[in-house]
Design an enzyme around this catalytic site. Structure first.
Site, PDB file in Angstrom:
ATOM      1  N   ARG A   1       6.397 -19.673  19.068  1.00  0.00           N
ATOM      2  CA  ARG A   1       6.492 -21.112  18.848  1.00  0.00           C
ATOM      3  C   ARG A   1       7.970 -21.488  18.655  1.00  0.00           C
ATOM      4  O   ARG A   1       8.818 -20.608  18.453  1.00  0.00           O
ATOM      5  CB  ARG A   1       5.635 -21.543  17.657  1.00  0.00           C
ATOM      6  CG  ARG A   1       6.107 -21.002  16.342  1.00  0.00           C
ATOM      7  CD  ARG A   1       5.184 -21.441  15.216  1.00  0.00           C
ATOM      8  NE  ARG A   1       5.705 -20.981  13.945  1.00  0.00           N
ATOM      9  CZ  ARG A   1       5.139 -21.236  12.780  1.00  0.00           C
ATOM     10  NH1 ARG A   1       4.019 -21.919  12.723  1.00  0.00           N
ATOM     11  NH2 ARG A   1       5.678 -20.785  11.670  1.00  0.00           N
TER      12      ARG A   1
ATOM     13  N   ASP B   1      10.364 -22.155  16.633  1.00  0.00           N
ATOM     14  CA  ASP B   1      10.909 -22.106  15.268  1.00  0.00           C
ATOM     15  C   ASP B   1      12.132 -21.187  15.270  1.00  0.00           C
ATOM     16  O   ASP B   1      12.636 -20.808  16.327  1.00  0.00           O
ATOM     17  CB  ASP B   1       9.836 -21.661  14.248  1.00  0.00           C
ATOM     18  CG  ASP B   1       9.326 -20.240  14.494  1.00  0.00           C
ATOM     19  OD1 ASP B   1       9.938 -19.506  15.311  1.00  0.00           O
ATOM     20  OD2 ASP B   1       8.325 -19.855  13.858  1.00  0.00           O
TER      21      ASP B   1
ATOM     22  N   LEU C   1       0.830  -1.211   0.000  1.00  0.00           N
ATOM     23  CA  LEU C   1       0.000   0.000   0.000  1.00  0.00           C
ATOM     24  C   LEU C   1       0.865   1.262   0.000  1.00  0.00           C
ATOM     25  O   LEU C   1       0.363   2.365  -0.177  1.00  0.00           O
ATOM     26  CB  LEU C   1      -0.892   0.029   1.254  1.00  0.00           C
ATOM     27  CG  LEU C   1      -1.897  -1.114   1.420  1.00  0.00           C
ATOM     28  CD1 LEU C   1      -2.673  -0.953   2.726  1.00  0.00           C
ATOM     29  CD2 LEU C   1      -2.859  -1.171   0.242  1.00  0.00           C
TER      30      LEU C   1
ATOM     31  N   GLY D   1      10.154  -9.962  12.336  1.00  0.00           N
ATOM     32  CA  GLY D   1      10.499  -8.567  12.081  1.00  0.00           C
ATOM     33  C   GLY D   1       9.550  -7.588  12.755  1.00  0.00           C
ATOM     34  O   GLY D   1       9.999  -6.652  13.444  1.00  0.00           O
TER      35      GLY D   1
ATOM     36  N   GLY E   1       4.935 -13.469  19.067  1.00  0.00           N
ATOM     37  CA  GLY E   1       5.731 -13.358  17.855  1.00  0.00           C
ATOM     38  C   GLY E   1       7.103 -12.783  18.160  1.00  0.00           C
ATOM     39  O   GLY E   1       7.298 -12.099  19.185  1.00  0.00           O
TER      40      GLY E   1
ATOM     41  N   LYS F   1      15.144  -6.466   4.920  1.00  0.00           N
ATOM     42  CA  LYS F   1      15.211  -5.592   6.103  1.00  0.00           C
ATOM     43  C   LYS F   1      16.450  -5.810   6.972  1.00  0.00           C
ATOM     44  O   LYS F   1      16.951  -4.862   7.566  1.00  0.00           O
ATOM     45  CB  LYS F   1      13.971  -5.799   6.973  1.00  0.00           C
ATOM     46  CG  LYS F   1      12.741  -5.091   6.460  1.00  0.00           C
ATOM     47  CD  LYS F   1      11.609  -5.248   7.471  1.00  0.00           C
ATOM     48  CE  LYS F   1      10.436  -4.384   7.069  1.00  0.00           C
ATOM     49  NZ  LYS F   1       9.361  -4.402   8.062  1.00  0.00           N
TER      50      LYS F   1
HETATM   51  P1  NAD Z   1       8.276 -12.907  10.231  1.00  0.00           P
HETATM   52  O1  NAD Z   1       8.256 -14.061   9.284  1.00  0.00           O
HETATM   53  O2  NAD Z   1       9.523 -12.136  10.461  1.00  0.00           O
HETATM   54  O3  NAD Z   1       7.781 -13.451  11.679  1.00  0.00           O
HETATM   55  C1  NAD Z   1       6.637 -14.255  11.819  1.00  0.00           C
HETATM   56  C2  NAD Z   1       6.371 -14.527  13.303  1.00  0.00           C
HETATM   57  O4  NAD Z   1       5.112 -15.208  13.416  1.00  0.00           O
HETATM   58  C3  NAD Z   1       7.397 -15.442  13.954  1.00  0.00           C
HETATM   59  O5  NAD Z   1       7.536 -15.055  15.299  1.00  0.00           O
HETATM   60  C4  NAD Z   1       6.749 -16.822  13.862  1.00  0.00           C
HETATM   61  O6  NAD Z   1       7.206 -17.692  14.872  1.00  0.00           O
HETATM   62  C5  NAD Z   1       5.289 -16.469  14.084  1.00  0.00           C
HETATM   63  N1  NAD Z   1       4.343 -17.391  13.477  1.00  0.00           N
HETATM   64  C6  NAD Z   1       4.156 -17.606  12.151  1.00  0.00           C
HETATM   65  N2  NAD Z   1       3.174 -18.503  11.966  1.00  0.00           N
HETATM   66  C7  NAD Z   1       2.728 -18.851  13.196  1.00  0.00           C
HETATM   67  C8  NAD Z   1       1.724 -19.756  13.668  1.00  0.00           C
HETATM   68  N3  NAD Z   1       0.989 -20.480  12.823  1.00  0.00           N
HETATM   69  N4  NAD Z   1       1.533 -19.838  14.998  1.00  0.00           N
HETATM   70  C9  NAD Z   1       2.288 -19.109  15.858  1.00  0.00           C
HETATM   71  N5  NAD Z   1       3.237 -18.261  15.474  1.00  0.00           N
HETATM   72  C10 NAD Z   1       3.468 -18.138  14.158  1.00  0.00           C
HETATM   73  O7  NAD Z   1       7.093 -11.961   9.756  1.00  0.00           O
HETATM   74  P2  NAD Z   1       6.900 -10.395  10.072  1.00  0.00           P
HETATM   75  O8  NAD Z   1       7.568  -9.586   9.036  1.00  0.00           O
HETATM   76  O9  NAD Z   1       7.217 -10.152  11.513  1.00  0.00           O
HETATM   77  O10 NAD Z   1       5.327 -10.250   9.818  1.00  0.00           O
HETATM   78  C11 NAD Z   1       4.388 -10.808  10.726  1.00  0.00           C
HETATM   79  C12 NAD Z   1       3.011 -10.237  10.398  1.00  0.00           C
HETATM   80  O11 NAD Z   1       3.036  -8.826  10.622  1.00  0.00           O
HETATM   81  C13 NAD Z   1       2.571 -10.411   8.939  1.00  0.00           C
HETATM   82  O12 NAD Z   1       1.201 -10.736   8.936  1.00  0.00           O
HETATM   83  C14 NAD Z   1       2.800  -9.051   8.326  1.00  0.00           C
HETATM   84  O13 NAD Z   1       1.908  -8.799   7.268  1.00  0.00           O
HETATM   85  C15 NAD Z   1       2.500  -8.149   9.507  1.00  0.00           C
HETATM   86  N6  NAD Z   1       3.156  -6.824   9.450  1.00  0.00           N
HETATM   87  C16 NAD Z   1       2.376  -5.730   9.630  1.00  0.00           C
HETATM   88  C17 NAD Z   1       2.948  -4.473   9.621  1.00  0.00           C
HETATM   89  C18 NAD Z   1       2.073  -3.256   9.799  1.00  0.00           C
HETATM   90  O14 NAD Z   1       2.543  -2.153   9.504  1.00  0.00           O
HETATM   91  N7  NAD Z   1       0.864  -3.411  10.291  1.00  0.00           N
HETATM   92  C19 NAD Z   1       4.340  -4.321   9.456  1.00  0.00           C
HETATM   93  C20 NAD Z   1       5.124  -5.482   9.299  1.00  0.00           C
HETATM   94  C21 NAD Z   1       4.511  -6.733   9.302  1.00  0.00           C
END
Ligand code: NAD
Length: 291
Positions: free
Chosen positions: A160, A162, A25, A138, A135, A75
């Site tokens: 979790r 991982d 976006l 990132g 979580g 990142k």
């Molecule tokens: P990432 O891959 O770096 O981290 C994912 C995290 O989720 C890890 O801690 C992992 O262990 C956990 N996880 C994944 N699947 C899981 C499950 N089934 N059960 C339990 N834990 C689980 O991803 P990220 O970049 O941190 O993004 C995470 C989410 O945040 C995404 O949905 C992304 O779209 C969203 N996000 C939103 C914004 C925003 O501005 N609102 C910014 C960045 C990321």
């Protein structure tokens, strides 16, 4: 006001590098803001993965970009290519915004700032709050570090088992030992339901910083049912597609304040916009147009 909406010989370029990128976006948000304020910038998305990163940064330097956003999977990989990285971004271990400061590429992380500001816009001040954070990727790392920097009193991280678990341990270690302040952090496996439930019971804020709730996990919640929530709890979700995740539906059903990830997305962009242009993003206008 310079050539509103027109590209000319003085137009400054701001980029976004990520892959996949088509869903972002950010181009719409920034370009509508430049047009609204009559600023002579253009924001373009470039499909860039780790393999092309070095060449792209060299090209951006040559073209004297004003700055750029960085998203997955770059990142963390971007750090060695930058001239400076702010302490907060260093703690988080990731950069999402680069500003060209007189030829120096300086890396910032505005995700955590965006999250905290998003809470504030919903009447929630992070200072002194106890948080249960699910979580350690990132998004979660930015939230944990920025919340600690901004005065959260306790952050209990659940993840979790991982590859992210090690990030959770590192984030807690930084919060407990490196970040000056009174915040205390703990780390636990998400599978320990008894502890997770007790932590939520004792928290002011519950944050889902995983992708659970969005595709392909849409309709699922990180906690099993609404009885785990109490009405005084603020429940926030980083997910914004859908706008109301299953977790936020549960939260509303027991009377909690429920906050989706749009605010974090908007305010991380607003902070970057301000650093690139020296102007405040017209956020009300952006909300009207996009949300
Ligand atoms: P990432 O891959 O770096 O981290 C994912 C995290 O989720 C890890 O801690 C992992 O262990 C956990 N996880 C994944 N699947 C899981 C499950 N089934 N059960 C339990 N834990 C689980 O991803 P990220 O970049 O941190 O993004 C995470 C989410 O945040 C995404 O949905 C992304 O779209 C969203 N996000 C939103 C914004 C925003 O501005 N609102 C910014 C960045 C990321």
């Amino acid at each position: 006001m310079s050539d509103q909406g027109r590209i000319d010989g003085k137009t400054q370029l701001i980029g976004l590098i990520a892959t996949p990128i088509g869903h972002s976006l950010s181009p719409a948000m920034h370009n509508m803001s430049f047009r609204k304020l009559g600023l002579n910038y253009v924001y373009l998305a470039f499909e860039v993965g780790n393999q092309q990163l070095a060449d792209v940064i060299t090209g951006f330097r040559g073209l004297k970009l004003r700055g750029f956003n960085v998203s997955m999977p770059n990142k963390t990989k971007i750090l060695p290519y930058l001239d400076e990285v702010t302490p907060a971004a260093r703690f988080i271990g990731a950069v999402n915004t680069v500003v060209n400061e007189d030829g120096k590429f300086v890396g910032y992380n505005t995700d955590g700032v965006g999250y905290v500001r998003g809470l504030k816009e919903n009447g929630v001040d992070i200072e002194g709050k106890k948080m249960t954070l699910i979580g350690a990727g990132g998004a979660a790392s930015a939230i944990a570090i920025q919340s600690a920097l901004d005065g959260a009193s306790e952050i209990h991280i659940f993840n979790r088992n991982d590859e992210s678990y090690a990030h959770a341990v590192k984030n807690a270690d930084l919060i407990n030992h490196e970040i000056a302040g009174k915040c205390k952090a703990t780390v636990h496996p998400i599978e320990n339901e008894e502890l997770l439930r007790a932590s939520i019971e004792d928290s002011d804020i519950l944050t889902n910083a995983t992708g659970v709730g969005m595709k392909p996990l849409e309709g699922r919640s990180i906690i099993p049912d609404a009885s785990w929530l109490h009405p005084d709890l603020v429940v926030s979700d980083v997910v914004y597609i859908p706008r109301k995740t299953k977790l936020l539906e549960m939260a509303e059903s027991v009377g909690c304040k429920a906050i989706n990830g749009l605010g974090m997305m908007l305010w991380q962009g607003a902070k970057a916009f301000e650093m690139w242009t020296g102007h405040e993003m017209p956020v009300e206008y952006v909300k009207e147009q996009m949300f």
